[in-house]
Design a protein around this motif. Structure first.
Motif, PDB file in Angstrom:
ATOM      1  N   LYS A 257      37.178  33.270  45.340  1.00  0.00           N
ATOM      2  CA  LYS A 257      38.177  32.219  45.509  1.00  0.00           C
ATOM      3  C   LYS A 257      37.519  30.867  45.314  1.00  0.00           C
ATOM      4  O   LYS A 257      36.292  30.730  45.407  1.00  0.00           O
ATOM      5  CB  LYS A 257      38.825  32.312  46.896  1.00  0.00           C
TER       6      LYS A 257
ATOM      7  N   TYR B 192      28.791  34.932  57.165  1.00  0.00           N
ATOM      8  CA  TYR B 192      29.871  35.722  56.569  1.00  0.00           C
ATOM      9  C   TYR B 192      29.458  36.484  55.304  1.00  0.00           C
ATOM     10  O   TYR B 192      30.277  37.133  54.677  1.00  0.00           O
ATOM     11  CB  TYR B 192      31.061  34.808  56.250  1.00  0.00           C
TER      12      TYR B 192
ATOM     13  N   ASP C 235      38.342  34.359  53.545  1.00  0.00           N
ATOM     14  CA  ASP C 235      39.436  33.676  54.236  1.00  0.00           C
ATOM     15  C   ASP C 235      38.925  32.922  55.454  1.00  0.00           C
ATOM     16  O   ASP C 235      39.370  31.797  55.743  1.00  0.00           O
ATOM     17  CB  ASP C 235      40.508  34.688  54.653  1.00  0.00           C
ATOM     18  N   LYS C 236      37.981  33.514  56.186  1.00  0.00           N
ATOM     19  CA  LYS C 236      37.407  32.843  57.348  1.00  0.00           C
ATOM     20  C   LYS C 236      36.604  31.618  56.922  1.00  0.00           C
ATOM     21  O   LYS C 236      36.644  30.567  57.586  1.00  0.00           O
ATOM     22  CB  LYS C 236      36.515  33.815  58.131  1.00  0.00           C
TER      23      LYS C 236
ATOM     24  N   ILE D 207      37.068  29.789  54.186  1.00  0.00           N
ATOM     25  CA  ILE D 207      38.002  28.747  53.743  1.00  0.00           C
ATOM     26  C   ILE D 207      38.631  28.056  54.947  1.00  0.00           C
ATOM     27  O   ILE D 207      38.781  26.826  54.972  1.00  0.00           O
ATOM     28  CB  ILE D 207      39.086  29.349  52.821  1.00  0.00           C
ATOM     29  N   ALA D 208      38.990  28.831  55.956  1.00  0.00           N
ATOM     30  CA  ALA D 208      39.573  28.244  57.167  1.00  0.00           C
ATOM     31  C   ALA D 208      38.576  27.289  57.835  1.00  0.00           C
ATOM     32  O   ALA D 208      38.951  26.194  58.288  1.00  0.00           O
ATOM     33  CB  ALA D 208      39.982  29.342  58.132  1.00  0.00           C
ATOM     34  N   ALA D 209      37.291  27.687  57.882  1.00  0.00           N
ATOM     35  CA  ALA D 209      36.273  26.830  58.486  1.00  0.00           C
ATOM     36  C   ALA D 209      36.071  25.553  57.672  1.00  0.00           C
ATOM     37  O   ALA D 209      35.951  24.457  58.228  1.00  0.00           O
ATOM     38  CB  ALA D 209      34.952  27.599  58.605  1.00  0.00           C
TER      39      ALA D 209
ATOM     40  N   GLU E 243      38.280  24.140  55.635  1.00  0.00           N
ATOM     41  CA  GLU E 243      39.475  23.303  55.733  1.00  0.00           C
ATOM     42  C   GLU E 243      39.496  22.565  57.064  1.00  0.00           C
ATOM     43  O   GLU E 243      39.904  21.399  57.140  1.00  0.00           O
ATOM     44  CB  GLU E 243      40.737  24.152  55.571  1.00  0.00           C
ATOM     45  N   ALA E 244      39.068  23.241  58.122  1.00  0.00           N
ATOM     46  CA  ALA E 244      38.997  22.572  59.425  1.00  0.00           C
ATOM     47  C   ALA E 244      37.994  21.433  59.378  1.00  0.00           C
ATOM     48  O   ALA E 244      38.216  20.356  59.934  1.00  0.00           O
ATOM     49  CB  ALA E 244      38.624  23.579  60.509  1.00  0.00           C
ATOM     50  N   ARG E 245      36.869  21.665  58.696  1.00  0.00           N
ATOM     51  CA  ARG E 245      35.855  20.616  58.571  1.00  0.00           C
ATOM     52  C   ARG E 245      36.375  19.478  57.698  1.00  0.00           C
ATOM     53  O   ARG E 245      36.058  18.310  57.935  1.00  0.00           O
ATOM     54  CB  ARG E 245      34.582  21.216  57.974  1.00  0.00           C
TER      55      ARG E 245
ATOM     56  N   ASP F 132      31.913  21.934  64.606  1.00  0.00           N
ATOM     57  CA  ASP F 132      32.267  23.112  63.812  1.00  0.00           C
ATOM     58  C   ASP F 132      31.272  24.238  63.999  1.00  0.00           C
ATOM     59  O   ASP F 132      31.635  25.388  64.260  1.00  0.00           O
ATOM     60  CB  ASP F 132      32.381  22.752  62.329  1.00  0.00           C
TER      61      ASP F 132
END
Length: 325
Positions: A4, A32, A61-62, A64-66, A68-70, A198
């Motif tokens: 991705k 990961y 996916d995990k 990307i979530a991390a 995006e949060a950052r 984070d």
């Protein structure tokens, strides 16, 4: 395996997202088991960069979530305590304990802070005794992070006794977690400064870092860990004995406390009061005493502590005269 991509608008955004020297990406790779590839932008405009990642779909996916949060919260840490901000010249002349997520150097600033760091390196159990604002908690966390980064321990466990400072927990809103969270907040703040919010959340989720009330330590044996007991003056003798016997193989223990700020109803029941005599002469135990001269908060804090010490000495002297002592 899956691949991705996410688009980054600029080199500046990439710098914030990846961390200094791409440290945040490297942490994600290890955690990961994904691979990152940085490419020129795939957009028609050609602006920015494309970050491609390859690995198992759930892991990606995990990640990307991390990220995006950052991206939404760049992860700027809380302001480093003034006590530990130093000039380049000072840094060059002092031993660095650890570097923060932004590259800042954490170093001891007083002789007792330097003694404290040296004791933590030399002994398996260290007691740091002295007034608030002397850097005991922050330096203990900094040292713990340095040991974790060096691979000398596999986890950090921090604990505090949950004791009301003149206020009753039962009157605070929320469930048990909501009630005890404020007691543990200073420990969170120290980690936010050093590793960033984070990475702290990731380490906490994986239980590499654990922050718990002291009551939850009963029955455990902690191997390959660096264990910090903060606010130890608010332990009872039974709690102190219970805590000391949690120490497992290849572990280190740091105990911090201030005997002038005991919040127990019976102050003579503090588990920290007798520990110096109990542990005296045991090989592998070090002790460092801080004074008001080591206070590194606002300069008024040092003056206030000194004023309290002088006031208590005068009161004690008057009490002895009144009783004919």
């Amino acid at each position: 395996m899956a691949t991705k991509r996410i688009h980054l608008k600029s080199q500046e955004e990439a710098l914030v997202l990846f961390g200094q020297n791409d440290q945040y990406l490297r942490d994600l790779e290890r955690r990961y088991h994904v691979q990152f590839f940085i490419r020129p932008s795939s957009l028609p405009s050609g602006e920015g960069l494309t970050l491609a990642m390859r690995g198992r779909a759930p892991d990606i996916d995990k990640v990307i979530a991390a990220l995006e949060a950052r991206r939404m919260t760049p992860g700027l840490p809380a302001k480093m305590p003034d006590s530990l901000q130093v000039s380049a010249a000072e840094t060059a002349s002092r031993e660095i304990v650890v570097r923060t997520v932004t590259g800042g150097a954490i170093v001891p600033r007083t002789s007792h802070q330097k003694e404290y760091i040296q004791a933590m390196r030399e002994y398996d159990m260290v007691l740091g005794l002295g007034p608030a604002g002397t850097g005991k908690t922050f330096l203990a966390v900094a040292y713990a992070v340095s040991e974790l980064q060096a691979g000398r321990v596999t986890r950090i466990v921090l604990t505090r006794p949950v004791v009301e400072a003149g206020e009753k927990l039962g009157f605070l809103p929320g469930d048990f977690y909501d009630k005890v969270h404020p007691y543990l907040r200073p420990l969170y703040d120290a980690f936010f400064t050093i590793v960033g919010p984070d990475r702290f959340r990731l380490l906490k989720e994986d239980e590499v870092i654990e922050i718990v009330p002291l009551a939850y330590m009963r029955g455990r044996t902690l191997d390959d860990a660096l264990i910090i007991l903060d606010e130890a003056q608010n332990t009872t003798p039974e709690q102190m004995k219970m805590f000391l016997t949690r120490m497992g193989q290849h572990s280190k223990v740091i105990i911090n406390g201030d005997l002038t700020q005991i919040d127990l109803e019976n102050k003579r029941r503090s588990g920290l009061l007798k520990i110096e005599r109990i542990l005296h002469g045991i090989e592998g135990v070090g002790m460092v005493r801080f004074s008001s001269e080591d206070v590194v908060r606002h300069q008024l804090v040092q003056k206030i502590i000194q004023a309290y010490e002088e006031f208590e000495r005068e009161e004690s002297g008057q009490a002895r005269q009144a009783t004919g002592g």
